[in-house]
Design a protein around this motif. Sequence first.
Motif, short mmCIF file in Angstrom:
data_model
loop_
_atom_site.label_atom_id
_atom_site.label_comp_id
_atom_site.label_asym_id
_atom_site.label_seq_id
_atom_site.Cartn_x
_atom_site.Cartn_y
_atom_site.Cartn_z
N SER A 149 -4.16 -39.16 29.03
CA SER A 149 -4.36 -38.39 27.80
C SER A 149 -3.40 -38.81 26.68
O SER A 149 -3.55 -38.37 25.54
CB SER A 149 -4.18 -36.88 28.08
OG SER A 149 -2.91 -36.60 28.62
N LEU B 243 -8.69 -33.66 27.52
CA LEU B 243 -9.52 -34.85 27.62
C LEU B 243 -10.43 -34.72 28.83
O LEU B 243 -10.03 -34.16 29.86
CB LEU B 243 -8.62 -36.09 27.77
CG LEU B 243 -9.16 -37.44 27.34
CD1 LEU B 243 -9.52 -37.45 25.86
CD2 LEU B 243 -8.14 -38.53 27.62
N THR B 244 -11.65 -35.21 28.74
CA THR B 244 -12.58 -35.15 29.87
C THR B 244 -12.21 -36.20 30.91
O THR B 244 -11.55 -37.20 30.61
CB THR B 244 -14.03 -35.40 29.41
OG1 THR B 244 -14.13 -36.73 28.89
CG2 THR B 244 -14.44 -34.40 28.34
N ASP C 167 -14.14 -38.36 32.38
CA ASP C 167 -14.76 -39.67 32.13
C ASP C 167 -13.90 -40.51 31.18
O ASP C 167 -13.70 -41.71 31.41
CB ASP C 167 -16.16 -39.48 31.51
CG ASP C 167 -17.16 -38.94 32.52
OD1 ASP C 167 -16.87 -39.07 33.74
OD2 ASP C 167 -18.21 -38.43 32.11
N VAL C 168 -13.40 -39.88 30.12
CA VAL C 168 -12.57 -40.62 29.17
C VAL C 168 -11.24 -41.00 29.82
O VAL C 168 -10.72 -42.10 29.61
CB VAL C 168 -12.34 -39.79 27.89
CG1 VAL C 168 -11.43 -40.54 26.92
CG2 VAL C 168 -13.67 -39.47 27.22
N CYS C 169 -10.69 -40.09 30.61
CA CYS C 169 -9.43 -40.40 31.32
C CYS C 169 -9.59 -41.63 32.21
O CYS C 169 -8.75 -42.54 32.20
CB CYS C 169 -8.99 -39.21 32.16
SG CYS C 169 -8.36 -37.80 31.23
N GLU D 265 -11.79 -44.00 31.99
CA GLU D 265 -11.99 -45.21 31.18
C GLU D 265 -10.66 -45.74 30.66
O GLU D 265 -10.41 -46.94 30.67
CB GLU D 265 -12.91 -44.88 30.01
CG GLU D 265 -13.21 -46.09 29.13
CD GLU D 265 -14.11 -45.73 27.96
OE1 GLU D 265 -13.57 -45.49 26.86
OE2 GLU D 265 -15.33 -45.68 28.16
N ARG D 266 -9.78 -44.83 30.25
CA ARG D 266 -8.48 -45.26 29.74
C ARG D 266 -7.59 -45.83 30.84
O ARG D 266 -6.86 -46.81 30.62
CB ARG D 266 -7.77 -44.07 29.08
CG ARG D 266 -8.40 -43.60 27.78
CD ARG D 266 -7.56 -42.53 27.14
NE ARG D 266 -8.10 -42.08 25.86
CZ ARG D 266 -7.51 -41.18 25.08
NH1 ARG D 266 -6.34 -40.66 25.45
NH2 ARG D 266 -8.07 -40.82 23.94
N ASP E 80 -9.18 -36.76 22.50
CA ASP E 80 -10.24 -37.77 22.44
C ASP E 80 -10.44 -38.20 20.99
O ASP E 80 -11.53 -38.05 20.41
CB ASP E 80 -11.54 -37.21 23.02
CG ASP E 80 -12.59 -38.31 23.21
OD1 ASP E 80 -12.22 -39.49 23.09
OD2 ASP E 80 -13.76 -37.96 23.47
N GLN E 81 -9.39 -38.68 20.37
CA GLN E 81 -9.41 -39.21 19.01
C GLN E 81 -8.28 -40.23 18.89
O GLN E 81 -7.49 -40.40 19.82
CB GLN E 81 -9.28 -38.10 17.98
CG GLN E 81 -8.13 -37.14 18.23
CD GLN E 81 -8.13 -35.97 17.26
OE1 GLN E 81 -8.61 -36.07 16.14
NE2 GLN E 81 -7.57 -34.84 17.69
#
Length: 469
Positions: free
Chosen positions: A275, A376-377, A379-381, A383-384, A452-453
């Motif tokens: 995050s 943060l979701t 999925d985004v976590c 991916e990062r 998520d920005q």
Amino acid sequence: MDETIKPLRIPPQMSVYADKHKVFHLLQSMLSSLVIDQPKDPISYLINLLQRNSADIPRIIVLGPPAVGKHTVAKNLSAELRAVHVTIESLLQDPSELSAQARQYTLREQELPCELVVRMIQQRLDNVDCFKRGWVLEGIPQTRLQALSLQQVGIIPEHVVMLEAPDDVLLERRQGKLVDPITGDVYHKTFIWPVEDTVAMRLEEGQSRSERQRLAELQRYRCEVTGLTSAYQHVLKIINSDQPHTDVYQQVLAFVRTRRCPRTPRILLLGPPGSGKKHQARLLSEKYRMVDVCCGQLLRSVTTDGSTLGKNIKPYLDHGRPVPDSLVLQVLEERLGRVDCSCRGWILHGFPSDLQQAKSLQESQHQPNRVFLLDLTDDVCLERITLRATDPVSGETFHSLVRPAPSSEVQDRLKTRPEDSTNTATHTLRQYRMNIAAIQTLFPDVVYIDADQDPHSVFGALESRLTTD
């Protein structure tokens, strides 16, 4: 110098007590008032100031281009907060020598000198009603020079609202302006219509100005808006006025009801892996000089200092096992109790990871006074986390999507940490989700930040909540 004299150590309990009872805010307010007013009898002056309870006195400025809705917002604010509504028009009507001088300029259609405007405002705000009830300045100051001159004479707002809207919306509002001749309230057929039919029946068209005059006023504001923004950047909120009036007013009211509280920052930064906690902590530390306390990094550094505590922790880290809470807390207590943390404040991340650790932190002498959760979701976590890798030569971290390696040579030598594998990251996220709900129960005032920005937007959101209640 006597080398036996030890440096002053500020107990952690001091900042906790000061935050709880708003001591820092009180001292800052009293000192600012003394420096600005420079009373002959400072003791009596401070006694009167304390009796006045100045923290509850509104000092508000409402700015914006012509026809954006400043008058309606300022009038409603002054009525709701029982503050004095001050406009250029009301200053010109004042039966004073300064106002008489100003009226001569308006009769000749000349611009009022900055010095005269500032003296008129200062004279009005020195009256007992403004002193006791506070004030709302509508459309004042009009220029950066006026803003800086007001600050020099001690007229410093706690909140500045800047209303904004596109030029075509402003033009439409100006053309449909209606005024209640009895109350002076401003209405519009499309944007604001009175609830009572009796009021609607007596509405009259507002004073009409030529298209050239309207465009000149708007152009002047656009030329000054950057300077006004910079003059009040620390107490400013820009609000989009191109929405229903009730929504605009509720946003303004919520903002002016916040209080800026100076305090030694003790920030707890929560959030799932990926995050951006480490990055945001570094940015905050660099800008505000608070101590960046990363729990994992702190534990690793202790193992190299030769202390008994470090020797007890080292076997756990070497074998990839979790360090017992008792040892972690000893390390944190020692670090957060140092002089730099007591004086400059700190930002803690990487701890707590479960409810028991959170309870231990709350029961210690180092309770946080700000808790942020970078949301943060999963999925985004993932991916990062799973797409990042580290260059063993430079130590830099790259990401295949947002920050790729600068060359094929660097790309070929990148290494992925074991904890960044998909299976490990998924397990870590699952553990985080199981614990975070319980942790949040101990911090009911936690502030959620959309992570998520881009990092600069996240940092801006964190900054805006650092010193406000």
